[in-house]
Design a protein around this motif. Structure first.
Motif, PDB file in Angstrom:
ATOM      1  N   ALA A 107     -27.588 -16.389  -3.281  1.00 51.95           N
ATOM      2  CA  ALA A 107     -26.724 -15.258  -2.812  1.00 51.95           C
ATOM      3  C   ALA A 107     -25.550 -15.573  -1.939  1.00 51.95           C
ATOM      4  N   GLN A 108     -24.355 -15.365  -2.287  1.00 52.32           N
ATOM      5  CA  GLN A 108     -23.324 -16.145  -1.417  1.00 52.32           C
ATOM      6  C   GLN A 108     -22.710 -14.653  -0.701  1.00 52.32           C
ATOM      7  N   TYR A 109     -22.918 -14.969   0.774  1.00 54.06           N
ATOM      8  CA  TYR A 109     -22.513 -14.028   1.897  1.00 54.06           C
ATOM      9  C   TYR A 109     -20.953 -14.624   2.446  1.00 54.06           C
ATOM     10  N   ILE A 110     -19.872 -13.893   2.397  1.00 54.06           N
ATOM     11  CA  ILE A 110     -18.498 -14.350   2.920  1.00 54.06           C
ATOM     12  C   ILE A 110     -18.604 -13.762   4.305  1.00 54.06           C
ATOM     13  N   ILE A 111     -18.859 -14.912   5.152  1.00 48.16           N
ATOM     14  CA  ILE A 111     -18.474 -14.649   6.706  1.00 48.16           C
ATOM     15  C   ILE A 111     -17.361 -14.298   7.393  1.00 48.16           C
ATOM     16  N   ILE A 112     -16.210 -15.388   6.691  1.00 50.32           N
ATOM     17  CA  ILE A 112     -14.898 -15.431   6.991  1.00 50.32           C
ATOM     18  C   ILE A 112     -14.384 -15.439   5.680  1.00 50.32           C
ATOM     19  N   PRO A 113     -13.519 -14.491   5.400  1.00 57.23           N
ATOM     20  CA  PRO A 113     -12.969 -14.594   3.863  1.00 57.23           C
ATOM     21  C   PRO A 113     -11.726 -15.505   4.002  1.00 57.23           C
ATOM     22  N   GLY A 114     -11.562 -16.230   2.899  1.00 57.78           N
ATOM     23  CA  GLY A 114     -10.765 -17.069   2.748  1.00 57.78           C
ATOM     24  C   GLY A 114      -9.218 -16.762   2.190  1.00 57.78           C
ATOM     25  N   ASN A 115      -8.370 -17.539   2.004  1.00 57.75           N
ATOM     26  CA  ASN A 115      -7.158 -17.407   1.483  1.00 57.75           C
ATOM     27  C   ASN A 115      -7.126 -17.081   0.024  1.00 57.75           C
ATOM     28  N   GLU A 116      -6.220 -16.426  -0.501  1.00 57.97           N
ATOM     29  CA  GLU A 116      -6.187 -16.146  -2.009  1.00 57.97           C
ATOM     30  C   GLU A 116      -5.901 -17.466  -2.860  1.00 57.97           C
ATOM     31  N   VAL A 117      -5.183 -18.560  -2.116  1.00 56.83           N
ATOM     32  CA  VAL A 117      -5.319 -19.701  -2.512  1.00 56.83           C
ATOM     33  C   VAL A 117      -6.198 -20.620  -1.707  1.00 56.83           C
ATOM     34  N   PRO A 118      -7.290 -20.873  -2.207  1.00 55.95           N
ATOM     35  CA  PRO A 118      -8.399 -21.775  -1.561  1.00 55.95           C
ATOM     36  C   PRO A 118      -7.420 -22.994  -0.704  1.00 55.95           C
ATOM     37  N   ASP A 119      -8.025 -23.285   0.446  1.00 56.02           N
ATOM     38  CA  ASP A 119      -7.668 -24.370   1.207  1.00 56.02           C
ATOM     39  C   ASP A 119      -8.392 -25.599   0.671  1.00 56.02           C
ATOM     40  N   PHE A 152     -22.787 -16.082  15.395  1.00 58.07           N
ATOM     41  CA  PHE A 152     -22.592 -17.200  16.571  1.00 58.07           C
ATOM     42  C   PHE A 152     -21.623 -18.142  16.139  1.00 58.07           C
ATOM     43  N   VAL A 153     -21.851 -18.857  14.978  1.00 59.99           N
ATOM     44  CA  VAL A 153     -20.907 -19.785  14.463  1.00 59.99           C
ATOM     45  C   VAL A 153     -19.510 -19.029  14.291  1.00 59.99           C
ATOM     46  N   ARG A 154     -19.298 -18.001  13.679  1.00 51.57           N
ATOM     47  CA  ARG A 154     -18.027 -17.128  13.599  1.00 51.57           C
ATOM     48  C   ARG A 154     -17.269 -17.047  14.812  1.00 51.57           C
ATOM     49  N   ASP A 155     -18.005 -16.703  15.711  1.00 56.85           N
ATOM     50  CA  ASP A 155     -17.542 -16.364  17.211  1.00 56.85           C
ATOM     51  C   ASP A 155     -17.059 -17.606  18.092  1.00 56.85           C
ATOM     52  N   GLN A 156     -17.451 -18.656  17.616  1.00 59.21           N
ATOM     53  CA  GLN A 156     -16.860 -19.790  18.365  1.00 59.21           C
ATOM     54  C   GLN A 156     -15.477 -20.062  18.375  1.00 59.21           C
ATOM     55  N   THR A 157     -14.919 -20.317  19.366  1.00 58.44           N
ATOM     56  CA  THR A 157     -13.417 -20.690  19.810  1.00 58.44           C
ATOM     57  C   THR A 157     -12.666 -21.715  18.555  1.00 58.44           C
ATOM     58  N   ASP A 158     -13.586 -22.857  18.271  1.00 52.26           N
ATOM     59  CA  ASP A 158     -12.994 -23.826  17.182  1.00 52.26           C
ATOM     60  C   ASP A 158     -13.197 -23.233  15.889  1.00 52.26           C
ATOM     61  N   THR A 159     -14.234 -22.245  15.601  1.00 52.16           N
ATOM     62  CA  THR A 159     -14.432 -21.976  14.389  1.00 52.16           C
ATOM     63  C   THR A 159     -13.052 -20.744  14.015  1.00 52.16           C
ATOM     64  N   LYS A 160     -12.574 -20.173  15.051  1.00 50.76           N
ATOM     65  CA  LYS A 160     -11.572 -19.117  14.814  1.00 50.76           C
ATOM     66  C   LYS A 160     -10.117 -20.126  14.720  1.00 50.76           C
ATOM     67  N   LYS A 161     -10.086 -21.392  15.368  1.00 51.89           N
ATOM     68  CA  LYS A 161      -8.962 -22.125  15.535  1.00 51.89           C
ATOM     69  C   LYS A 161      -8.842 -22.777  14.065  1.00 51.89           C
ATOM     70  N   TYR A 162     -10.016 -23.406  13.648  1.00 48.18           N
ATOM     71  CA  TYR A 162      -9.852 -24.316  12.582  1.00 48.18           C
ATOM     72  C   TYR A 162     -10.255 -23.748  11.098  1.00 48.18           C
ATOM     73  N   VAL A 163     -11.470 -22.897  10.914  1.00 46.06           N
ATOM     74  CA  VAL A 163     -11.978 -22.631   9.895  1.00 46.06           C
ATOM     75  C   VAL A 163     -11.261 -21.511   9.164  1.00 46.06           C
ATOM     76  N   THR A 164     -10.965 -21.704   7.936  1.00 52.11           N
ATOM     77  CA  THR A 164     -10.091 -20.714   7.168  1.00 52.11           C
ATOM     78  C   THR A 164     -11.044 -19.994   6.065  1.00 52.11           C
ATOM     79  N   ARG A 165     -12.262 -20.597   5.888  1.00 53.78           N
ATOM     80  CA  ARG A 165     -13.170 -19.660   5.181  1.00 53.78           C
ATOM     81  C   ARG A 165     -14.567 -20.122   5.303  1.00 53.78           C
ATOM     82  N   TYR A 166     -15.659 -19.388   5.568  1.00 55.69           N
ATOM     83  CA  TYR A 166     -17.053 -19.682   5.857  1.00 55.69           C
ATOM     84  C   TYR A 166     -17.872 -18.704   5.086  1.00 55.69           C
ATOM     85  N   ALA A 167     -18.601 -19.307   4.126  1.00 56.24           N
ATOM     86  CA  ALA A 167     -19.776 -18.791   3.234  1.00 56.24           C
ATOM     87  C   ALA A 167     -20.966 -19.391   3.502  1.00 56.24           C
TER      88      ALA A 167
END
Length: 299
Positions: free
Chosen positions: A187-199, A228-243
């Motif tokens: 089951a796929q849960y999207i924690i951080i939605p990605g861009n329309e064109v995937p990176d 916890f992962v989503r709220d990390q400073t580096d996650t917000k800075k670098y990660v464009t999608r997280y599932a």
């Protein structure tokens, strides 16, 4: 859709099949697992000892070209076959909502060779004048890539795998380039939605619990660890999608979706990045920073 929206609306996430795989090559069967019906030769029959008979392999006979030929074949030949509607009576493409291929980059960060990278120095602390004597042994990762296939529900998954195209056209093609694979329904849960064109850069991480039940582990991973992962400073800075992909594969060996190897994986994370520099910066860990994903404790 984030996990909170899925919980509030009651909408079930997409059912995805992560499909980690290894390439057909001349590696001895004692060194790497093999499906008994794969690694076929030009005669359509399995090559049981590809290290002894590389000249029989249908994919590529020259060991120097095996990786390149495999990488090209999977993307440019097999991929189009998978999404091709074979005729007006072929329903296979109607069941698939998403088909992605994640190809391993040998120069990318991995658990076997994570950043930071450092030059190999001699006993005097300086670069060696004889680097040929200091070449480290290559540690080959278990998987060469992963297909990521999504369906609306488990019903569509079952329907897809019994179509004539999959049984008679796709499975024989997989035997050409796929040596062994691990697959499990998730089951796929999207924690951080990605861009329309995937990176383009994707990091894949497998999770296996140390104790307790799979359900308990997955709940903690989804509701506590993911936030916890989503709220990390580096996650917000670098990660464009997280599932997060939680294993929902059956335990019943009589179920057509059951796979023994799939019982060993409880969940999987997929993180996307704009470029390799951002990915390596995110996974860089020198023992001091607390933001790196490598330093985050697992649920």
């Amino acid at each position: 859709m984030n996990t909170e929206m899925q919980k509030c609306t009651g909408e079930y996430p997409l059912v995805c099949l992560p499909f980690p795989l290894t390439r057909v090559d001349n590696t001895p069967r004692a060194d790497r697992d093999m499906f008994p019906t794969n690694s076929i030769g030009t005669d359509g029959k399995p090559v049981s000892d590809p290290d002894l008979e590389p000249g029989r392999l249908a994919l590529e006979q020259n060991p120097n070209l095996m990786y390149e030929h495999w990488d090209e074949y999977w993307r440019k030949i097999h991929g189009p076959k998978f999404i091709h509607k074979d005729d007006e009576n072929d329903p296979s493409t109607d069941y698939v909502m998403l088909y992605n291929q994640v190809h391993r980059l040998t120069s990318g960060p991995s658990s076997l060779f994570p950043p930071p990278y450092a030059p190999m120095l001699g006993e005097d602390g300086k670069l060696s004048e004889h680097p040929s004597q200091m070449v480290p042994k290559y540690r080959r990762p278990k998987w060469d890539g992963m297909a990521h296939i999504c369906y609306p529900s488990l019903s569509e998954v079952t329907k897809f795998f019994v179509t004539d195209k999959y049984k008679n056209k796709i499975i024989p093609d997989e035997a050409v380039f796929l040596r062994v694979a691990l697959v499990f329904a998730s089951a796929q849960y999207i924690i951080i939605p990605g861009n329309e064109v995937p990176d383009p850069i994707v990091m894949v991480k497998f999770y296996q619990r140390k104790g307790g039940t799979r359900e308990e582990f997955q709940q903690k991973l989804l509701w506590d660890h993911a936030d916890f992962v989503r709220d990390q400073t580096d996650t917000k800075k670098y990660v464009t999608r997280y599932a997060l992909l939680l294993n929902i594969g059956p335990h019943d060996k009589n179920d057509p979706l059951y796979q023994e190897a799939g019982q060993k994986v409880d969940a999987m994370a997929m993180m996307s990045f704009k470029n390799m520099t951002d990915c390596e910066a995110y996974f860089h860990y020198d023992g001091n920073t607390t933001c790196s994903f490598r330093a985050i404790p697992v649920a």
